[in-house]
Enzyme design. Structure first.
Site, PDB file in Angstrom:
ATOM      1  N   HIS A  17      21.297  55.389 -42.266  1.00 61.26           N
ATOM      2  CA  HIS A  17      20.480  54.447 -43.046  1.00 61.26           C
ATOM      3  C   HIS A  17      19.931  53.353 -42.128  1.00 61.26           C
ATOM      4  O   HIS A  17      18.747  53.002 -42.189  1.00 61.26           O
ATOM      5  CB  HIS A  17      21.319  53.744 -44.124  1.00 61.26           C
ATOM      6  CG  HIS A  17      21.801  54.629 -45.231  1.00 61.26           C
ATOM      7  ND1 HIS A  17      23.123  54.688 -45.610  1.00 61.26           N
ATOM      8  CD2 HIS A  17      21.146  55.477 -46.076  1.00 61.26           C
ATOM      9  CE1 HIS A  17      23.260  55.522 -46.633  1.00 61.26           C
ATOM     10  NE2 HIS A  17      22.075  56.020 -46.932  1.00 61.26           N
ATOM     11  N   LYS A  41      26.329  57.528 -61.303  1.00 58.41           N
ATOM     12  CA  LYS A  41      26.953  57.941 -60.043  1.00 58.41           C
ATOM     13  C   LYS A  41      28.231  57.146 -59.850  1.00 58.41           C
ATOM     14  O   LYS A  41      28.179  55.919 -59.747  1.00 58.41           O
ATOM     15  CB  LYS A  41      25.982  57.615 -58.895  1.00 58.41           C
ATOM     16  CG  LYS A  41      25.568  58.779 -58.018  1.00 58.41           C
ATOM     17  CD  LYS A  41      24.660  58.251 -56.901  1.00 58.41           C
ATOM     18  CE  LYS A  41      24.279  59.321 -55.900  1.00 58.41           C
ATOM     19  NZ  LYS A  41      23.447  58.789 -54.811  1.00 58.41           N
ATOM     20  N   ARG A  90      16.597  64.104 -43.635  1.00 61.92           N
ATOM     21  CA  ARG A  90      17.583  64.622 -42.691  1.00 61.92           C
ATOM     22  C   ARG A  90      17.340  66.081 -42.353  1.00 61.92           C
ATOM     23  O   ARG A  90      17.550  66.511 -41.239  1.00 61.92           O
ATOM     24  CB  ARG A  90      18.995  64.476 -43.284  1.00 61.92           C
ATOM     25  CG  ARG A  90      19.487  63.066 -43.269  1.00 61.92           C
ATOM     26  CD  ARG A  90      20.657  62.878 -44.163  1.00 61.92           C
ATOM     27  NE  ARG A  90      20.245  62.925 -45.559  1.00 61.92           N
ATOM     28  CZ  ARG A  90      20.976  62.494 -46.560  1.00 61.92           C
ATOM     29  NH1 ARG A  90      22.178  62.012 -46.321  1.00 61.92           N
ATOM     30  NH2 ARG A  90      20.535  62.554 -47.789  1.00 61.92           N
ATOM     31  N   SER A 127      26.465  59.271 -46.929  1.00 64.15           N
ATOM     32  CA  SER A 127      27.526  58.382 -47.414  1.00 64.15           C
ATOM     33  C   SER A 127      28.663  59.194 -48.017  1.00 64.15           C
ATOM     34  O   SER A 127      29.838  58.844 -47.850  1.00 64.15           O
ATOM     35  CB  SER A 127      26.965  57.431 -48.478  1.00 64.15           C
ATOM     36  OG  SER A 127      25.973  56.616 -47.927  1.00 64.15           O
TER      37      SER A 127
HETATM   38  P1  ADP Z   1      23.110  59.345 -49.235  1.00 67.17           P
HETATM   39  O1  ADP Z   1      22.036  60.381 -49.398  1.00 67.17           O
HETATM   40  O2  ADP Z   1      23.681  59.278 -47.863  1.00 67.17           O
HETATM   41  O3  ADP Z   1      24.139  59.303 -50.323  1.00 67.17           O
HETATM   42  P2  ADP Z   1      21.426  57.253 -50.241  1.00 67.17           P
HETATM   43  O4  ADP Z   1      21.228  57.759 -51.604  1.00 67.17           O
HETATM   44  O5  ADP Z   1      21.903  55.844 -50.139  1.00 67.17           O
HETATM   45  O6  ADP Z   1      22.435  57.999 -49.313  1.00 67.17           O
HETATM   46  O7  ADP Z   1      20.132  57.511 -49.400  1.00 67.17           O
HETATM   47  C1  ADP Z   1      19.067  56.642 -49.344  1.00 67.17           C
HETATM   48  C2  ADP Z   1      18.017  57.153 -48.394  1.00 67.17           C
HETATM   49  O8  ADP Z   1      18.547  57.179 -47.084  1.00 67.17           O
HETATM   50  C3  ADP Z   1      17.531  58.573 -48.664  1.00 67.17           C
HETATM   51  O9  ADP Z   1      16.141  58.615 -48.393  1.00 67.17           O
HETATM   52  C4  ADP Z   1      18.211  59.401 -47.643  1.00 67.17           C
HETATM   53  O10 ADP Z   1      17.478  60.531 -47.265  1.00 67.17           O
HETATM   54  C5  ADP Z   1      18.283  58.420 -46.506  1.00 67.17           C
HETATM   55  N1  ADP Z   1      19.357  58.753 -45.619  1.00 67.17           N
HETATM   56  C6  ADP Z   1      20.645  58.914 -45.944  1.00 67.17           C
HETATM   57  N2  ADP Z   1      21.359  59.257 -44.859  1.00 67.17           N
HETATM   58  C7  ADP Z   1      20.473  59.322 -43.827  1.00 67.17           C
HETATM   59  C8  ADP Z   1      20.582  59.666 -42.442  1.00 67.17           C
HETATM   60  N3  ADP Z   1      21.747  60.041 -41.923  1.00 67.17           N
HETATM   61  N4  ADP Z   1      19.472  59.604 -41.688  1.00 67.17           N
HETATM   62  C9  ADP Z   1      18.288  59.263 -42.227  1.00 67.17           C
HETATM   63  N5  ADP Z   1      18.112  58.958 -43.517  1.00 67.17           N
HETATM   64  C10 ADP Z   1      19.184  58.984 -44.318  1.00 67.17           C
END
Ligand code: ADP
Length: 168
Positions: A17, A41, A90, A127
């Protein structure tokens, strides 16, 4: 002034992130990290904890602020003059969902989305994976910022002493 938003659950914020947020902060004048409140969630960290961790992680970025939002993302964008939503991609498996979200957000309120390729080093990182590894006492120090690691270790200790299950 061009403003972007990086939305997510951030439960907790990871190095993946943070990489997207940092790169967005170089491309836009202002960036809002929006911790989205999603009641369906189950989360490990409360919204306040997730906000505090995100704030701590972006404190070195002067044009980035952290906010939370429980409504439609496009409504936040319209109310706050956001020019673009920035999401991390990703792998191909992210693409279908992100494309659908980008298109619905464009359709609903004309808000554009930029999909930013994740750094290969973080392309496996989520996450949920971090929560799962931490739950079993694994080492997540290379996956999350230092402040997040401290809080994850605390949660793991709390849950083992309470006999509950971290991240469930
Ligand atoms: P997760 O998918 O890890 O549970 P979130 O819902 O908080 O996390 O994701 C928010 C945004 O961050 C999404 O667009 C997701 O693709 C992006 N994201 C999550 N992990 C990564 C990563 N390792 N690298 C790049 N972007 C990421």
């Amino acid at each position: 002034m061009k403003k972007a938003i990086c939305p997510g659950s951030f439960d907790p914020i990871t190095n993946g992130h943070l990489d997207v947020i940092e790169r967005a902060s170089h491309l836009f004048d202002k960036v809002v990290v929006a911790v989205l409140v999603n009641s369906s969630k189950g989360s490990l960290f409360t919204v306040d904890e997730r906000i505090a961790l995100a704030k701590d992680c972006v404190k070195h970025l002067s044009n980035v602020k952290v906010d939370s939002w429980s409504g439609l993302l496009v409504d936040y964008c319209r109310e706050n003059d956001i020019d673009a939503i920035v999401k991390g991609l990703r792998a191909v498996s992210d693409f279908d969902y992100e494309l659908q979200m980008a298109q619905i957000n464009l359709q609903l309120k004309g808000v554009d989305t930029l999909l930013m390729a994740a750094k290969p080093a973080y392309s496996f990182l989520s996450s949920s994976l971090v929560r799962e590894i931490a739950r079993y006492g694994g080492d997540v120090s290379s996956l999350v910022p230092a402040g997040v690691l401290i809080e994850l270790v605390k949660k793991a200790k709390d849950s083992s002493s309470a006999g509950s299950q971290l991240g469930r």
